[in-house]
Design a protein around this motif. Structure first.
Motif, PDB file in Angstrom:
ATOM      1  N   SER A  47       0.895  -1.210   0.081  1.00 47.12           N
ATOM      2  CA  SER A  47       0.161   0.012   0.057  1.00 47.12           C
ATOM      3  C   SER A  47       0.924   1.103  -0.049  1.00 47.12           C
ATOM      4  O   SER A  47       0.617   2.256  -0.647  1.00 47.12           O
ATOM      5  CB  SER A  47      -0.988  -0.090   1.315  1.00 47.12           C
ATOM      6  N   ALA A  51       1.040   4.255  -2.841  1.00 48.40           N
ATOM      7  CA  ALA A  51       0.841   5.720  -2.304  1.00 48.40           C
ATOM      8  C   ALA A  51       1.830   6.728  -2.995  1.00 48.40           C
ATOM      9  O   ALA A  51       1.399   7.702  -3.227  1.00 48.40           O
ATOM     10  CB  ALA A  51       0.652   5.437  -0.912  1.00 48.40           C
ATOM     11  N   THR A  70      -3.955  12.649  -1.290  1.00 47.10           N
ATOM     12  CA  THR A  70      -2.989  11.395  -1.538  1.00 47.10           C
ATOM     13  C   THR A  70      -1.832  11.573  -0.493  1.00 47.10           C
ATOM     14  O   THR A  70      -1.136  10.554  -0.221  1.00 47.10           O
ATOM     15  CB  THR A  70      -2.231  11.516  -2.949  1.00 47.10           C
ATOM     16  N   LYS A  73      -3.163   9.878   2.659  1.00 48.95           N
ATOM     17  CA  LYS A  73      -3.037   8.494   2.403  1.00 48.95           C
ATOM     18  C   LYS A  73      -2.009   8.083   2.661  1.00 48.95           C
ATOM     19  O   LYS A  73      -1.538   7.006   3.427  1.00 48.95           O
ATOM     20  CB  LYS A  73      -3.612   8.104   1.126  1.00 48.95           C
ATOM     21  N   PHE A  74      -0.645   8.784   2.035  1.00 54.10           N
ATOM     22  CA  PHE A  74       0.649   8.471   2.344  1.00 54.10           C
ATOM     23  C   PHE A  74       1.158   8.600   3.581  1.00 54.10           C
ATOM     24  O   PHE A  74       1.720   7.408   4.229  1.00 54.10           O
ATOM     25  CB  PHE A  74       1.550   9.090   1.262  1.00 54.10           C
TER      26      PHE A  74
END
Length: 93
Positions: A47, A51, A70, A73-74
């Motif tokens: 993941s 990412a 993003t 998310k990262f």
């Protein structure tokens, strides 16, 4: 950690699988915690790998909303990989 990753159902399902395997596997030379650590990293690392390019593409796009999403998310995947985040979870008896 599962609460932290609640928006990523596929990843939380894979982490639940890890929990099940680790807690149901008989003890061995490798500690339960060691097996959990290896398996969790094995599920989270892909993941993170996904990412990073998504974040790079968002930055190139210049879209602030996409960049923010993003980046979040990262950051979340980076935090989830840290042992201190999941070491206190009560999922590994």
């Amino acid at each position: 950690m599962l609460e932290m990753l609640k928006d990523y159902s596929e990843l939380t399902e894979r982490l639940q699988e890890v929990r099940k395997v680790v807690t149901e596997t008989p003890p061995s030379l490798t500690s339960r915690l060691g097996r959990a650590k290896d398996k969790l990293h094995g599920r989270i690392d892909p993941s993170m790998v996904q990412a990073r390019p998504q974040l790079d593409q968002a930055v190139v796009s210049g879209e602030p909303c996409l960049i923010a999403a993003t980046e979040a998310k990262f950051s979340l995947m980076s935090q989830a990989r840290l042992e201190r985040v999941w070491m206190t979870d009560e999922v590994f008896p």
